[in-house]
Scaffold this active site. Structure first.
Site, PDB file in Angstrom:
ATOM      1  N   ASP A  36     -10.044   9.291   9.951  1.00 56.80           N
ATOM      2  CA  ASP A  36      -9.959   8.855   8.562  1.00 56.80           C
ATOM      3  C   ASP A  36     -10.580   7.465   8.400  1.00 56.80           C
ATOM      4  OD1 ASP A  36      -9.428   9.218   5.902  1.00 56.80           O
ATOM      5  OD2 ASP A  36      -7.343   8.569   6.023  1.00 56.80           O
ATOM      6  N   GLY A  86       0.642   5.849   0.424  1.00 59.85           N
ATOM      7  CA  GLY A  86      -0.167   7.045   0.644  1.00 59.85           C
ATOM      8  C   GLY A  86       0.753   8.231   0.777  1.00 59.85           C
ATOM      9  N   LYS A  93       4.972   0.371   7.983  1.00 59.06           N
ATOM     10  CA  LYS A  93       4.629   1.657   7.393  1.00 59.06           C
ATOM     11  C   LYS A  93       5.866   2.528   7.463  1.00 59.06           C
ATOM     12  CE  LYS A  93       1.339   5.213   8.402  1.00 59.06           C
ATOM     13  NZ  LYS A  93       0.232   5.558   9.277  1.00 59.06           N
ATOM     14  N   GLY A 119       0.837  -1.193   0.000  1.00 59.48           N
ATOM     15  CA  GLY A 119       0.000   0.000   0.000  1.00 59.48           C
ATOM     16  C   GLY A 119       0.869   1.238   0.000  1.00 59.48           C
ATOM     17  N   TYR A 133       2.003   9.627   3.287  1.00 66.69           N
ATOM     18  CA  TYR A 133       3.051   9.495   4.296  1.00 66.69           C
ATOM     19  C   TYR A 133       4.203   8.631   3.816  1.00 66.69           C
ATOM     20  CZ  TYR A 133       0.464   5.271   4.410  1.00 66.69           C
ATOM     21  OH  TYR A 133      -0.164   4.134   4.006  1.00 66.69           O
ATOM     22  N   GLY A 134       3.957   7.796   2.774  1.00 67.99           N
ATOM     23  CA  GLY A 134       4.993   6.875   2.325  1.00 67.99           C
ATOM     24  C   GLY A 134       4.385   5.551   1.931  1.00 67.99           C
ATOM     25  N   LYS A 135       5.159   4.475   2.090  1.00 68.07           N
ATOM     26  CA  LYS A 135       4.683   3.188   1.603  1.00 68.07           C
ATOM     27  C   LYS A 135       4.520   2.177   2.731  1.00 68.07           C
ATOM     28  CE  LYS A 135       6.298   3.456  -3.111  1.00 68.07           C
ATOM     29  NZ  LYS A 135       7.420   4.384  -3.394  1.00 68.07           N
ATOM     30  N   VAL A 136       3.674   1.178   2.487  1.00 70.87           N
ATOM     31  CA  VAL A 136       3.521   0.089   3.446  1.00 70.87           C
ATOM     32  C   VAL A 136       4.079  -1.180   2.810  1.00 70.87           C
ATOM     33  CG1 VAL A 136       1.913  -1.239   4.843  1.00 70.87           C
ATOM     34  CG2 VAL A 136       1.426   1.148   4.328  1.00 70.87           C
TER      35      VAL A 136
END
Ligand SMILES: *[C@@H]1O[C@H](CO)[C@@H](O)[C@H](O)[C@H]1NC(C)=O
Length: 967
Positions: A769, A654, A673, A652, A656-659
């Site tokens: 969220d 977003g 994360k 995933g 903020y960065g990647k998962v």
């Protein structure tokens, strides 16, 4: 100056490596491989030249110029003589499985392989006797000769293999008795390290000797089904507290079952069926791990209902024709039970099944003397009472599916002969064939090709997989497959095999009571697999030990159609060599850079406030964050377990960065994360965040397991949730289709998670969220609320609301919060209402310029009755009349999305409302129609497009290897 010395050292080291690469294969080993090459057919095409080690012949691995590994599984090898393989004296690992064309004898000279630890010859056509000399392979740990044509007896010399843990001789034509030591003779009882004796499906005879079992053994599986063993079950079996699976079924055992079998508290599967056992039915009280008990077709004394029938771990209880009489008490029908068979006994009185059973339960009570049934009209399981007095009179009722035939009570029904027959009441293969998956457009693929899960025409590697023991009976419950798929997927990923997806289909139970699935494994990079991939895939599956829910597995691969013609030429070798030396220079530079970086990083760490956490030097504990259960991970550790944060591990991303998905050394799966450079928090802020997150523990909230703060990195490590987001699941991306009841449960779980955050967490937390992308489903489809990236503590400013910059996701955002910028729990309630509407419609909240909240409220206000919703409901749910509690559900969703926060319910109220909706839904399920996973809602071949994605039925378990595979 120092640097240039380092450089010289590096160059010297590298040239050493080059020397090793250039080293020629040991001449003896080369000779053996060349001999094999000349007498076997279908060897890999790159077996040419005279340096198997240096030139990396496919399937060959070397250590210091000696051949140590041969993995040549499933590549269509043909030979009648395995030749001089025994002269590869340093061989450690040999796998020739799934080559039906190997019709050879295993030679006495096999004893020369003194270093061999693993010998896998599964599913070939080996013939002749197993040589006595096999007992000289002192290093052997894993011996699998199953599914061949071996004859003769089991060599007693196997008793010498003191390191052996796995002995699988299943499905050969072995005769004679199971060897046991005595003074001079050797026997299997000497194998103190063995965990697995799999000897089923042979023609073994004679008694099971009492000396076969003793207290120093560590056996887990004792599987000798479908042989001709006679005599009694020795009471010494009670000396093996480690036993988990006992399969003695379909032999000719007689006498009384020794009562000390109840010493075996770890036993999960007990199969004694189809023998001639006498005496009382054994009392299994206290064996509280039992999941699967089958004692059908024996000659036990007449008895009442044994009290241990209510052991709460049982999923399967098969006691056909065991002379049981009396009234079956309702507490036998427990929720975890999946299959109950008591046909051909003398049960009488009135049947009361209570109300705490599972709707998946299959009950066969045919051929008994039951006169009445309490829940005649309201029950929700599969029940067969045919050939009981209650079914007399010819009326065709649901519980009398085949009425009363003329067969007199007490005589065995057709199909229950002592040599294992297909079980009654189970529909073999009720798992729909998923290849081609019904979510693909109807494309015709070329010869040998099939549609993969991602609708690509490729050549899958296919085969059957067999399980000799298992803890369940419900072949449609996806929980069981899901764990297995996960195992395979993880293993394939670790070896970086080009697998796109795997599909399981055609579940059935075969005549030996092994669960069988058809397996299709689809390639990812090309349309086909090469030889090494096929070989490794088979090797991995056959090398798996027992897994949750499943015991040992056997993979019998089909001949693969479509190996590419590997063309190797000198040109390639030159190019590779050039690239190779270039890489070595790069490697040297990279090492220098790494050394430089490391110094730099160490320095940086000392400067950061985290250096004083005491992680490295143990001092200054006061500044260490107050963590509950979360631990610190080093950057190196996380880098390793995500394969260097490779693209493939991304699950995933977003703002903020990647998962990333990762697997820790202990096998635990995690989601990491990783903050993007540029979205890093300040150290104090990060510390506060992990302190907060580590305090949150609730089964419907994703748990933080750790964090990393190092080298300019900030990472949060969460438990890995295997079934993806609710959004993916509603779209069908994951291959799971959620029916009404499951959707209600998802709603309930996530509402409980949110309630916890609002009302029980200390300090309370507003999520900010909530959306279907932040609700994750685990193996069991329990929902968990995830991602508090935007969460704010409530009460920080003591007011019950937090005024802050507006953040959230379009479509889910509370309009009141948006205009006032004042955040309260009711903003989460609004977003949750949108999620409820999503559950109802399987649509994105904003689609083609239309807003879901507006659309539903218009339709609902106009008609006021749920039928008006027909056009908006997710078609997978079926018709609105069948959805118990639908109106209440829509009302609830509508009240959550009220314009004014004050008019919305709080999350605690939402939970109670959903609970009452679930009760209504359960009631409507009782009236004949749907079961938990309603496959009848699936219209095969229908293309349907919720998030412009496609849908498969939940029970056609085809899980993509990587949902978001990027290259
Ligand atoms: C599937 O099996 C699991 C594990 O035994 C169980 O917890 C779950 O309730 C089952 N699901 C259904 C729908 O029966």
């Amino acid at each position: 100056m120092v640097l240039s010395i380092r450089l010289w050292v590096l160059i010297i080291v590298c040239s050493q490596i080059l020397v090793v690469f250039a080293a020629r294969t040991d001449p003896n080993d080369l000779g053996v491989l060349k001999a094999i090459k000349s007498s076997w057919r279908k060897l890999p095409l790159n077996w040419r030249g005279s340096d198997p080690c240096g030139r990396k012949w496919e399937g060959v691995n070397c250590t210091n110029s000696r051949v140590t590994t041969l993995k040549l599984a499933g590549i269509g090898l043909k030979t009648k003589d395995i030749g001089d393989i025994s002269s590869l004296s340093m061989l450690v690992y040999l796998d020739l499985s799934n080559n039906k064309g190997i019709k050879a004898v295993l030679p006495q000279s096999i004893q020369n392989l003194q270093n061999l630890t693993t010998l896998m010859l599964v599913g070939c056509s080996f013939r002749g006797r197993i040589p006595d000399s096999i007992g000289s392979l002192k290093s052997l740990v894993f011996l699998a000769l199953n599914y061949n044509n071996f004859t003769g007896s089991i060599p007693p010399s196997i008793g010498n293999l003191s390191n052996l843990t796995w002995l699988d001789l299943t499905h050969n034509q072995l005769t004679g008795s199971i060897p046991v030591s005595n003074g001079t003779a050797l026997g299997l009882d000497m194998l103190l390290n063995a965990k697995h004796f799999h000897l089923g499906n042979n023609q073994l005879s004679g008694p099971i000797q009492s000396r076969l079992f003793h207290a120093n053994m560590t056996l887990k599986h004792f599987i000798i089904n479908n042989n001709q063993l006679n005599g009694t079950i020795p009471s010494s079996i009670g000396l093996l507290p480690t036993l988990q699976t006992i399969r003695l079924d379909s032999n000719i055992l007689t006498g009384t079952v020794p009562q000390n079998i109840t010493n075996l508290k770890s036993v999960r599967q007990l199969h004694l069926s189809n023998n001639f056992l006498t005496g009382p039915i054994p009392n299994l009280a206290g064996m509280n791990n039992l999941t699967y008990v089958d004692m059908s077709n024996n000659s036990f004394d007449t008895s009442d209902i044994p009290p241990w029938f209510t052991i709460s771990s049982l999923t399967t209880l098969l006691m056909d024709k065991t002379q049981i009489s009396g009234v079956l008490p309702s507490n036998v029908f427990q929720f975890q039970l999946e299959r109950l068979e008591l046909s051909n006994n003398n049960l009488d009185g009135t049947l009361d099944i209570g109300n705490s059973y599972s709707s998946d339960l299959i009950v066969n009570l045919t051929y008994n003397s039951i006169v009445d049934f309490t829940q005649k009209s309201v029950y929700n399981l599969s029940l067969d009472l045919s050939n009981n007095p209650v079914c007399e009179g010819g009326a065709r009722r649901r519980y009398c599916p085949s009425g009363n035939t003329k067969t007199p009570i007490g005589s065995p029904p057709i199909g229950l002969t002592p040599t294992g027959s297909p079980p009654i009441g189970l529909t073999p293969g009720s798992l729909p064939i998923s290849v081609p998956p019904n979510n693909c457009p109807s494309v015709r693929c070329g010869s040998n090709k099939m549609l993969s899960i991602k609708c690509k025409c490729t050549n899958p590697y296919t085969g059957n997989i067999y399980f000799l023991s298992y803890t369940f009976s419900n072949l449609d419950n996806q929980t069981y497959y899901a764990t297995l798929l996960e195992t395979f997927i993880t293993a394939f990923r670790v070896l970086q095999l080009p697998v796109e997806s795997i599909s399981f289909s055609s579940a059935s139970i075969n005549e030996f009571k092994y669960i069988t699935y058809r397996l299709h494994i689809f390639p990812s990079d090309e349309d086909f697999f090469n030889r090494s991939s096929v070989s490794l895939i088979g090797n991995i599956i056959n090398g798996q030990l027992d897994k949750p829910y499943y015991g040992p597995m056997i993979f019998l691969g089909d001949n693969y159609c479509c190996f590419p013609e590997d063309k190797s030429s000198n040109k390639w070798i030159i190019i590779c060599a050039t690239i190779g030396s270039f890489l070595i220079v790069l490697l040297a530079l990279a090492m220098i850079y790494a050394i430089y970086q490391k110094r730099h990083a160490t320095k940086e760490k000392q400067d950061s406030p985290f250096a004083s956490w005491g992680l490295n030097n143990g001092s200054d504990a006061g500044a260490f964050p107050q963590l509950k259960g979360a631990r610190w991970y080093s950057f190196e550790e996380l880098k390793q377990c995500t394969n260097n944060f490779s693209e493939e591990n991304i699950i995933g991303s977003g703002g903020y960065g990647k998962v990333y998905k990762g697997i820790l050394n202990n096998g635990q799966l995690i989601a990491i994360k990783r903050a993007r450079q540029g979205s890093l928090h300040g150290a104090q802020e990060f510390k506060t965040e992990i302190e907060l997150l580590s305090r949150i523990h609730h089964k419907n909230v994703v748990a933080l397991v750790g964090f990393c703060y190092e080298e300019g990195e900030q990472m949060l490590v969460y438990e890995y949730i295997s079934n993806g987001t609710l959004k993916e699941n509603l779209s069908g991306k994951t291959g799971i289709r959620l029916n009404w009841m499951w959707r209600l449960r998802v709603a309930l779980d996530s509402a409980k998670g949110l309630t916890y955050l609002h009302e029980l967490a200390n300090p309370p937390i507003i999520h900010r969220d909530i959306k279907s992308n932040n609700i994750l489903l685990d193996h069991h489809l329990n929902a968990k609320v995830a991602d508090f990236g935007l969460s704010k503590l409530l009460g920080e400013e003591g007011k019950g609301y937090v005024s802050t910059q507006v953040k959230g996701t379009l479509g889910y955002m509370d309009p009141e919060y948006y205009t006032t910028q004042q955040l309260t729990e009711k903003s989460d309630v609004y977003s949750f209402g949108v999620v409820l509407l999503e559950l109802l419609t399987a649509r994105s909240p904003i689609r083609k310029g239309k807003y879901i909240v507006k659309e539903v409220s218009e339709v609902f206000d106009k008609s006021g009755d749920p039928n008006g919703l027909y056009n908006i409901l997710d078609p997978c749910l079926g018709s609105p009349e069948t959805l118990g509690g639908l109106t209440k559900f829509v009302n609830l969703a509508m009240s959550c999305v009220k314009a004014s926060g004050a008019q919305r319910p709080n999350m605690g109220e939402v939970v109670r409302e959903i609970e009452s909706i679930i009760d209504l839904a359960a009631l409507s399920m009782d009236s004949e129609s749907s079961f938990a996973f309603s496959s009848q809602n699936t219209r095969k071949g229908d293309l349907y497009d919720p998030y412009s994605d496609t849908v498969t039925d939940v029970s056609s378990l085809s899980v993509p290897f990587e949902t978001e595979l990027r290259r």
